[in-house]
Design an enzyme around this catalytic site. Structure first.
Site, short mmCIF file in Angstrom:
data_model
loop_
_atom_site.label_atom_id
_atom_site.label_comp_id
_atom_site.label_asym_id
_atom_site.label_seq_id
_atom_site.Cartn_x
_atom_site.Cartn_y
_atom_site.Cartn_z
N ARG A 269 -17.16 -18.15 -9.40
CA ARG A 269 -16.13 -19.17 -9.69
C ARG A 269 -15.43 -18.93 -11.03
NH1 ARG A 269 -20.07 -23.04 -7.83
NH2 ARG A 269 -19.76 -23.39 -5.61
N LYS B 217 -0.84 -15.55 -12.87
CA LYS B 217 -0.72 -15.52 -11.41
C LYS B 217 -1.49 -14.31 -10.90
CE LYS B 217 3.67 -17.73 -10.31
NZ LYS B 217 5.04 -17.49 -9.83
N GLU C 166 13.06 -6.79 -14.60
CA GLU C 166 12.39 -8.04 -15.02
C GLU C 166 12.70 -8.33 -16.49
OE1 GLU C 166 10.91 -10.16 -13.06
OE2 GLU C 166 10.20 -9.04 -11.31
N LYS D 54 7.97 -15.69 -21.69
CA LYS D 54 7.09 -16.06 -20.57
C LYS D 54 6.02 -17.05 -21.05
CE LYS D 54 4.79 -14.77 -16.46
NZ LYS D 54 4.52 -13.81 -15.41
N GLU E 281 3.68 -23.81 -11.91
CA GLU E 281 4.99 -23.73 -11.26
C GLU E 281 5.37 -25.02 -10.53
OE1 GLU E 281 6.07 -19.69 -9.92
OE2 GLU E 281 6.86 -20.67 -8.15
N ARG F 85 8.61 -23.31 -14.45
CA ARG F 85 8.21 -21.91 -14.18
C ARG F 85 9.05 -21.27 -13.08
NH1 ARG F 85 2.17 -19.17 -14.47
NH2 ARG F 85 2.89 -17.08 -13.98
N ASN G 186 11.58 -17.04 -11.49
CA ASN G 186 11.93 -16.48 -10.18
C ASN G 186 13.43 -16.25 -10.05
OD1 ASN G 186 9.42 -16.24 -8.90
ND2 ASN G 186 9.34 -18.45 -8.69
N HIS H 30 14.85 -13.99 -7.44
CA HIS H 30 13.74 -13.65 -6.55
C HIS H 30 13.89 -14.18 -5.12
CE1 HIS H 30 11.97 -12.20 -10.20
NE2 HIS H 30 10.81 -11.92 -9.64
N HIS I 296 13.05 -11.43 -2.56
CA HIS I 296 11.96 -11.46 -1.57
C HIS I 296 12.51 -11.26 -0.16
CE1 HIS I 296 9.44 -13.86 -4.68
NE2 HIS I 296 9.23 -12.56 -4.79
N HIS J 114 10.01 -3.78 -6.14
CA HIS J 114 10.25 -5.20 -6.40
C HIS J 114 11.39 -5.37 -7.42
CE1 HIS J 114 9.48 -9.42 -6.96
NE2 HIS J 114 9.24 -9.24 -8.25
P1 NAD Z 1 2.24 -0.80 -9.32
O1 NAD Z 1 1.07 -1.47 -9.87
O2 NAD Z 1 2.20 -0.38 -7.91
O3 NAD Z 1 2.61 0.46 -10.23
C1 NAD Z 1 3.72 1.25 -9.88
C2 NAD Z 1 3.35 2.74 -9.80
O4 NAD Z 1 3.20 3.24 -11.12
C3 NAD Z 1 2.05 3.01 -9.08
O5 NAD Z 1 2.17 4.19 -8.33
C4 NAD Z 1 1.07 3.22 -10.22
O6 NAD Z 1 -0.05 4.01 -9.88
C5 NAD Z 1 1.94 3.92 -11.23
N1 NAD Z 1 1.53 3.79 -12.61
C6 NAD Z 1 0.95 2.74 -13.22
N2 NAD Z 1 0.85 2.97 -14.53
C7 NAD Z 1 1.38 4.19 -14.76
C8 NAD Z 1 1.59 4.97 -15.92
N3 NAD Z 1 1.27 4.51 -17.12
N4 NAD Z 1 2.17 6.18 -15.78
C9 NAD Z 1 2.56 6.63 -14.56
N5 NAD Z 1 2.40 5.94 -13.43
C10 NAD Z 1 1.81 4.73 -13.54
O7 NAD Z 1 3.57 -1.69 -9.48
P2 NAD Z 1 4.07 -2.69 -10.62
O8 NAD Z 1 5.54 -2.62 -10.56
O9 NAD Z 1 3.37 -2.47 -11.91
O10 NAD Z 1 3.59 -4.10 -10.06
C11 NAD Z 1 4.04 -4.61 -8.82
C12 NAD Z 1 3.04 -5.64 -8.37
O11 NAD Z 1 3.00 -6.69 -9.32
C13 NAD Z 1 3.40 -6.28 -7.04
O12 NAD Z 1 2.22 -6.37 -6.26
C14 NAD Z 1 3.89 -7.66 -7.42
O13 NAD Z 1 3.65 -8.62 -6.43
C15 NAD Z 1 3.07 -7.93 -8.65
N6 NAD Z 1 3.67 -8.89 -9.59
C16 NAD Z 1 2.89 -9.88 -10.04
C17 NAD Z 1 3.38 -10.79 -10.95
C18 NAD Z 1 2.48 -11.85 -11.50
O14 NAD Z 1 2.96 -12.73 -12.21
N7 NAD Z 1 1.21 -11.80 -11.21
C19 NAD Z 1 4.70 -10.67 -11.42
C20 NAD Z 1 5.49 -9.63 -10.93
C21 NAD Z 1 4.96 -8.73 -10.02
N1 GLY Z 2 6.49 -13.54 -12.19
C1 GLY Z 2 6.81 -14.91 -12.05
C2 GLY Z 2 5.79 -15.80 -12.65
O1 GLY Z 2 4.86 -15.35 -13.29
O2 GLY Z 2 5.88 -16.98 -12.49
#
Ligand code: NAD
Ligand code: GLY
Length: 361
Positions: A122, A144, A186, A233, A243, A247, A251, A254, A258, A271
């Protein structure tokens, strides 16, 4: 290592006296153990990462009492199977509540690891070591955490804040151009929402004036840029962690994004690329409703263009497909699609008085 002051302090709602630190800069990973000792009581650590990151940084993250889970690379692994794999490893290691899970990677790793941390016993301590620009400016901060399901992205998750965020800007040197630009989408988003977040960093101007340094990944400029994004942020999340209102401004772009991602089967655009198109469509819609001036519209499009954030929706995707995909957005309320739209310079608002079918010009 002497105790360093955090670059950003993230406070959440009522818990005003509590904050978690975000450190931003070069060579932080090498000193990760000291930061972890300072901000957690963890005896055992479970690091979640992927093959790409391990091949780039095989020896950099040196930690005591740490085990590693090395996942395959890709969004498709942000799923129930990976969740189970991490949970079983944590159980096998008999991690206790004061131990910690560490996400070492981009948003994919951060989201799945965070969701495991939120639910293991938990709630176990959780540390973010984000290695993509998107993760450093967005997903590692704000709590998130989620996994994807066959019904859609991020549908199973929680709000669960990390104990510590270590954003080492050196890791951005190995990010390819496409992933770097994905993060920049972003980043630019924060420029468009800053005033509604009640921040005053003049971030729009910062982004306009530092294009060359940002494109060249100049370390000082990167640090400043990431810090401002995290400050904005943090301000929003402090006011509205779950949210319920403010918050939603995070988006911006977005709703369209999406829908574009869904209509293109999550394979055509990253994305950030979809968010860039979504922001452009949001500006077009606001302009068509005379909600913003022509001057601001031109400035905004010019900023997107400066960073090469101009993408085109494939011709085989119909308007009808996009509109139907919009109804899967998490902001849909009482079957109405809601849009975050620009309303003035660096200001946005949430609106539900536009029919989805009228949103695409
Ligand atoms: P990702 O984690 O897939 O990374 C993108 C690519 O870069 C991957 O191939 C990864 O292996 C590579 N990589 C990572 N670090 C590297 C480095 N230092 N050098 C070279 N390559 C590297 O994608 P992302 O864009 O980081 O994240 C997208 C994800 O984040 C999605 O699942 C999305 O839903 C999520 N997201 C979450 C939030 C949140 O608030 N939690 C916000 C925005 C996006
Ligand atoms: N990436 C949008 C949020 O964190 O709310």
């Amino acid at each position: 290592m002497e105790n360093k002051l955090p670059d950003v302090k993230v406070k959440i709602n009522e818990k005003k006296e509590y904050y978690y630190p975000v450190f931003i800069g070069e060579n932080l990973i090498q000193n990760a153990q000291e930061y972890i000792n300072q901000y957690t009581k963890a005896q055992k650590l479970l690091v979640v990462t992927n093959k790409t990151i391990m091949s780039l940084y095989p020896q950099t993250l040196k930690l005591k009492n740490a085990e590693f889970i090395i996942l395959e690379d890709g969004e498709q692994y942000k799923n129930f199977d990976t969740y189970k794999q991490i949970m079983e490893k944590a159980l096998e290691l008999k991690l206790e509540r004061q131990d910690a899970l560490i996400a070492f990677g981009g948003g994919v790793i951060g989201d799945v690891t965070g969701f495991c941390a939120a639910t293991y016993l938990r709630g176990i301590d959780f540390i973010q070591i984000p290695t993509t620009l998107l993760a450093q400016v967005d997903s590692s901060v704000g709590g998130k955490v989620a996994i994807n399901t066959s019904y859609g992205k991020n549908l199973v998750g929680a709000f669960y804040q990390p104990k510590l965020v270590l954003s080492d800007t050196n890791t951005l040197k190995t990010l390819d151009k496409r992933q770097y630009k994905t993060g920049l989408a972003e980043v630019v988003k924060y420029a468009f929402i800053e005033k509604t977040a009640k921040c005053n960093f003049n971030f729009f101007e910062f982004m306009e004036h530092n294009t060359d340094k940002i494109k060249a990944k100049d370390p000082q400029t990167l640090k400043e840029m990431i810090k401002i994004c995290c400050e904005i942020k943090a301000k929003v999340v402090n006011e509205d962690e779950q949210e319920k209102g403010l918050r939603t401004i995070l988006n911006f772009g977005h709703t369209f994004a999406h829908a574009i991602e869904k209509a293109t089967n999550f394979t055509h655009f990253t994305h950030g690329e979809a968010v860039a198109i979504g922001m452009r469509l949001a500006f077009d819609l606001a302009k068509s409703r005379n909600a913003i001036s022509n001057t601001y519209y031109s400035q905004a499009i010019s900023l997107l263009t400066k960073y090469g954030l101009t993408y085109v929706i494939p011709q085989n995707i119909t308007k009808e497909e996009l509109i139907s995909a919009m109804y899967f957005d998490k902001k849909v309320q009482c079957s109405k699609v809601r849009f975050v739209l620009p309303k003035d310079f660096c200001e946005v608002e949430l609106t539900s008085d536009i029919e989805a079918k009228n949103s695409l010009g």
